[in-house]
Scaffold this active site. Structure first.
Site, mmCIF file in Angstrom:
data_model
loop_
_atom_site.group_PDB
_atom_site.id
_atom_site.type_symbol
_atom_site.label_atom_id
_atom_site.label_comp_id
_atom_site.label_asym_id
_atom_site.label_seq_id
_atom_site.Cartn_x
_atom_site.Cartn_y
_atom_site.Cartn_z
ATOM 1 N N TYR A 15 0.842 -1.200 0.000
ATOM 2 C CA TYR A 15 0.000 0.000 0.000
ATOM 3 C C TYR A 15 0.873 1.244 0.000
ATOM 4 C CZ TYR A 15 -4.019 2.940 1.180
ATOM 5 O OH TYR A 15 -5.012 3.872 1.164
ATOM 6 N N ASP A 25 0.572 18.281 -21.697
ATOM 7 C CA ASP A 25 -0.323 17.129 -21.757
ATOM 8 C C ASP A 25 0.465 16.137 -22.613
ATOM 9 O OD1 ASP A 25 -2.243 15.235 -22.222
ATOM 10 O OD2 ASP A 25 -3.826 16.649 -22.725
ATOM 11 N N LYS A 47 -0.867 5.674 -23.671
ATOM 12 C CA LYS A 47 -0.294 6.011 -24.963
ATOM 13 C C LYS A 47 1.206 5.664 -24.920
ATOM 14 C CE LYS A 47 -4.373 8.086 -25.088
ATOM 15 N NZ LYS A 47 -4.630 9.323 -24.393
ATOM 16 N N HIS A 58 -20.513 11.579 -27.147
ATOM 17 C CA HIS A 58 -20.112 10.655 -28.213
ATOM 18 C C HIS A 58 -20.011 9.214 -27.740
ATOM 19 C CE1 HIS A 58 -16.575 12.189 -26.160
ATOM 20 N NE2 HIS A 58 -15.896 11.137 -26.549
ATOM 21 N N PHE A 89 -7.685 18.118 -25.532
ATOM 22 C CA PHE A 89 -8.252 16.790 -25.752
ATOM 23 C C PHE A 89 -9.630 16.766 -25.088
ATOM 24 C CE2 PHE A 89 -8.647 12.316 -24.238
ATOM 25 C CZ PHE A 89 -8.793 11.742 -25.473
ATOM 26 N N ASP A 90 -10.527 15.856 -25.490
ATOM 27 C CA ASP A 90 -11.918 15.940 -25.003
ATOM 28 C C ASP A 90 -12.035 15.833 -23.478
ATOM 29 O OD1 ASP A 90 -11.328 13.225 -25.102
ATOM 30 O OD2 ASP A 90 -13.163 12.629 -26.116
ATOM 31 N N ALA A 93 0.800 12.841 -23.328
ATOM 32 C CA ALA A 93 0.440 11.473 -23.712
ATOM 33 C C ALA A 93 1.352 10.876 -24.792
ATOM 34 C CB ALA A 93 -1.014 11.434 -24.169
HETATM 35 C C1 LIG Z 1 -5.766 10.047 -23.903
HETATM 36 C C2 LIG Z 1 -5.485 11.436 -23.610
HETATM 37 C C3 LIG Z 1 -5.853 12.012 -22.388
HETATM 38 C C4 LIG Z 1 -6.633 11.275 -21.328
HETATM 39 O O1 LIG Z 1 -5.999 10.113 -20.925
HETATM 40 P P1 LIG Z 1 -6.794 8.783 -20.495
HETATM 41 O O2 LIG Z 1 -5.693 7.868 -20.085
HETATM 42 O O3 LIG Z 1 -7.563 8.323 -21.668
HETATM 43 O O4 LIG Z 1 -7.683 9.153 -19.358
HETATM 44 C C5 LIG Z 1 -5.498 13.323 -22.176
HETATM 45 N N1 LIG Z 1 -4.857 14.037 -23.105
HETATM 46 C C6 LIG Z 1 -4.502 13.522 -24.290
HETATM 47 C C7 LIG Z 1 -3.767 14.352 -25.284
HETATM 48 C C8 LIG Z 1 -4.798 12.209 -24.587
HETATM 49 O O5 LIG Z 1 -4.470 11.704 -25.779
#
Ligand SMILES: *Cc1c(COP(=O)(O)O)cnc(C)c1O
Length: 479
Positions: free
Chosen positions: A95, A237, A280, A471, A147-148, A239
Site C-alpha cells: 500500500y 499534456d 499512450k 459521443h 483533448f476531449d 500522452a
Molecule cells: C488520452 C489522452 C488524455 C486522457 O488520458 P486517459 O488515459 O484516456 O484518461 C489526455 N490528453 C490527451 C492528449 C490524450 O491523448
C-alpha cells in the site's frame, strides 16, 4: 500525397536507417518478433449491418469481438513487451512505499527530469487531480488544443478551455511540419489581457485533437518564455511525448543528430510539470501520472490524489501496472521503435491518399484522419458526416474508427448549441505494436470501397443524446 511529408521515411526506403547506423535500405520493419497472438474474427457484411444498427449506429456500442480491425483508439491498446509482462510478476503490491512506485518515479525523473510523481489510474485522473488543485471558477486555461477529457475537466471546474492552435492547425492540406504549434501572439495577448485568470498553460504533445500533429521545440521554448514572463506555469499534456520528440528529430533543424532521450529532456526542461496518459506512450493498457518540479504543488496535489485516486505511492494502480509503465517509459524512447511506429502510420496515410481518400496532411504520429467533409461532400455538418463515414467503414470492412467532429465537440455549455469544429474527421488510430501491414491494407481497401459508393450514403441525426461526453453513449438514426 507525394514525397516524404512526414519525414518519418514512409515507404520502401528509410532515410534514417536503424538506430545503430546501418544505411537505410529497408522499410520501417517491426523491431520485434511476435511471441503471443490473439485471434480476431471476421464477420459477414449482413452481420455487421445488424450489429451496428443494434449499437445505435455508434461504434462505441459494438463488442470488440465483432470488430475485425480496431482503430477506435491507440489508448490502452498497445501490445506490451515480454519485458513489461515480466515486470507484472515483480510488481510490489504494498500500500505504501511500493518498490514499483520508486521504479516509476525513477523512470519519470530519468526520462523527463521531473522529480515529483503522482501515479493515477489514467490520464484524465491526472487532469482531475491537477485541475482540482489549480483551476477555479472563472479561470481560463489556454492550450494548443484541448483533448476531449481535458476540456471536460476544465469545464467541470467552471473554467474556460481556450484552444490557441494557429490557423495552420485547421487547414486540412497544409504541409506545415509542426501543425501542433500554439499561436504565440494569441497566447501573449491572452496573458496580457487576462493573465490573472490563467492558472496554467497547457501544451498537448502531440496535438491529439488536431490530428496527432507535433509541436516544435522552438514553439515549446517560446511558449515557456512567454509563460515565465507572465509568471504562469506551463504544463505538457504529454500522452505522446515520444512520438513528438521523434518528429522534432526528423523535422526540426538542429535536432537530426540528437538522441531521443536528449530531445525529450529538453522538451520537459521548458515545462513545470505534466499530466500523462500511460495508455499512450508508456505502452501499457492502463495508468497515468502527474509529474511536477515544485515540491509545494506536489504537496497540494497529493491531498486530492489521496481523495480521488489513492495513497500517493499507488494512486489508483496496482503495483504491477506501475512496474509496466516504468518499463514502457524507457522502451518508448527506442528510435527503431519510433521509426517503425510513425512509419506505419505514415504508410497507412500514403496508401489511403493514393487510393483517392481525402485525409488530413501531413499525417500525424498515432493516427490517420479522414476528412469527412471532402469524403462526403453531399452532407452538411448538421448531417454528422464523420459519424456516417465511420459507420460505413465498419459495415464495409469490419474496421472501427471514431468520429472527431461535431458529435465529439458537444454543445457549448453557455448557449446549449452544437459546436461545429472546423474539421469533421474520422480518426483511424493505430494501436502500438499490434497490427501488420496486411491489416492496414484491409483498412485501405474498405475505405476505397466506401469512397466508390459515397453518393448513396445518408447523413445521421441524434436519436438519444446524453448531456456530457455524448459521443460515448449517444444513439443515432439515419436521415
Ligand atoms: C488520452 C489522452 C488524455 C486522457 O488520458 P486517459 O488515459 O484516456 O484518461 C489526455 N490528453 C490527451 C492528449 C490524450 O491523448
Amino acid at each position: 500525397m507525394a514525397g516524404d511529408r512526414s519525414g518519418a521515411g514512409p515507404g520502401a526506403t528509410s532515410p534514417g536507417g536503424t538506430g545503430d547506423g546501418e544505411p537505410g535500405w529497408w522499410p520501417e520493419v517491426e523491431p520485434f518478433r511476435i511471441k503471443a497472438v490473439e485471434r480476431i474474427r471476421r464477420t459477414t457484411r449482413a452481420e455487421r449491418e445488424r450489429l451496428i444498427e443494434e449499437a445505435g449506429l455508434n461504434l462505441f456500442g459494438l463488442r470488440s469481438e465483432d470488430v475485425y480491425i480496431d482503430l477506435l483508439t491507440d489508448s490502452g491498446t498497445s501490445a506490451m513487451s515480454d519485458n513489461q509482462w515480466a515486470g507484472l510478476m515483480v510488481g510490489d503490491e504494498a500500500y505504501a512505499g511500493s518498490r514499483s512506485f520508486y521504479a516509476l518515479r525513477d523512470a519519470v525523473e530519468e526520462t523527463m527530469g521531473l522529480p515529483y510523481v503522482i501515479p493515477t489510474h489514467q490520464g484524465r485522473a491526472a487532469e482531475n487531480v491537477l485541475f482540482t488543485t489549480l483551476v477555479r471558477e472563472g479561470h481560463i486555461v489556454p492550450n494548443n488544443m484541448h483533448f476531449d477529457t481535458t476540456r471536460a475537466h476544465v469545464e467541470h471546474r467552471k473554467a474556460e478551455a481556450l484552444d490557441l492552435a494557429g490557423p495552420w492547425a485547421y487547414d486540412p492540406v497544409s504541409e506545415v511540419p509542426f501543425k501542433g504549434d500554439i499561436d504565440l501572439e494569441a497566447l501573449e495577448r491572452v496573458l496580457c489581457e487576462r493573465g490573472a485568470s490563467v492558472p496554467l498553460v497547457l501544451l498537448t504533445v502531440t496535438c491529439n485533437s488536431g490530428g496527432g500533429q507535433p509541436v516544435s521545440m522552438a514553439n515549446l521554448r517560446a511558449t515557456s518564455d512567454i509563460c515565465r514572463r507572465h509568471g504562469v506555469p506551463l504544463f505538457l499534456d504529454a500522452a505522446r511525448f515520444a512520438e513528438n520528440a521523434y518528429f522534432i528529430k526528423r523535422r526540426e533543424p538542429g535536432y537530426g543528430s540528437r538522441t531521443i532521450p536528449d530531445i525529450v529532456r529538453e522538451m520537459f526542461a521548458y515545462a513545470d510539470g505534466c499530466t500523462m496518459s500511460g495508455k499512450k506512450d508508456c505502452l501499457t493498457n492502463i495508468g497515468g501520472f502527474i509529474a511536477l518540479r515544485d515540491p509545494d504543488l506536489y504537496q497540494r496535489a497529493t491531498v486530492w490524489a489521496v481523495l480521488f485516486e489513492g495513497f500517493p505511492t499507488y494512486g489508483g494502480l496496482a503495483g504491477r501496472d506501475m512496474e509496466a509503465m516504468a518499463r514502457g517509459l524507457r522502451e518508448v524512447l527506442d528510435e527503431d521503435y519510433l521509426e517503425y511506429r510513425t512509419g506505419q502510420v505514415a504508410y497507412l496515410g500514403r496508401c489511403l491518399a493514393e487510393a483517392g481518400v481525402p485525409i488530413i496532411e501531413p499525417v500525424g504520429g498515432h493516427a490517420v484522419y479522414l476528412d469527412a467533409l471532402r469524403f462526403l461532400p453531399g452532407l452538411g455538418r448538421e448531417a454528422l458526416p464523420g459519424q456516417a463515414l465511420a459507420v460505413e467503414l465498419y459495415i464495409e470492412g469490419g474496421v472501427r474508427g471514431v468520429e472527431i467532429g461535431t458529435v465529439l465537440a458537444g454543445r457549448d455549455p453557455t448557449t446549449g448549441l452544437d459546436r461545429y469544429p472546423r474539421l469533421e474527421m474520422v480518426r483511424l488510430a493505430v494501436p502500438r505494436r499490434v497490427y501488420t501491414r496486411q491489416h492496414l491494407e484491409v483498412v485501405v481497401e474498405a475505405a476505397r470501397r466506401v469512397l466508390a459508393r459515397r453518393d448513396g450514403i445518408r447523413g445521421l441525426a441524434f436519436a438519444e443524446e446524453p448531456p456530457v461526453l455524448r459521443h460515448f453513449t449517444a444513439r443515432f438514426r439515419r436521415l
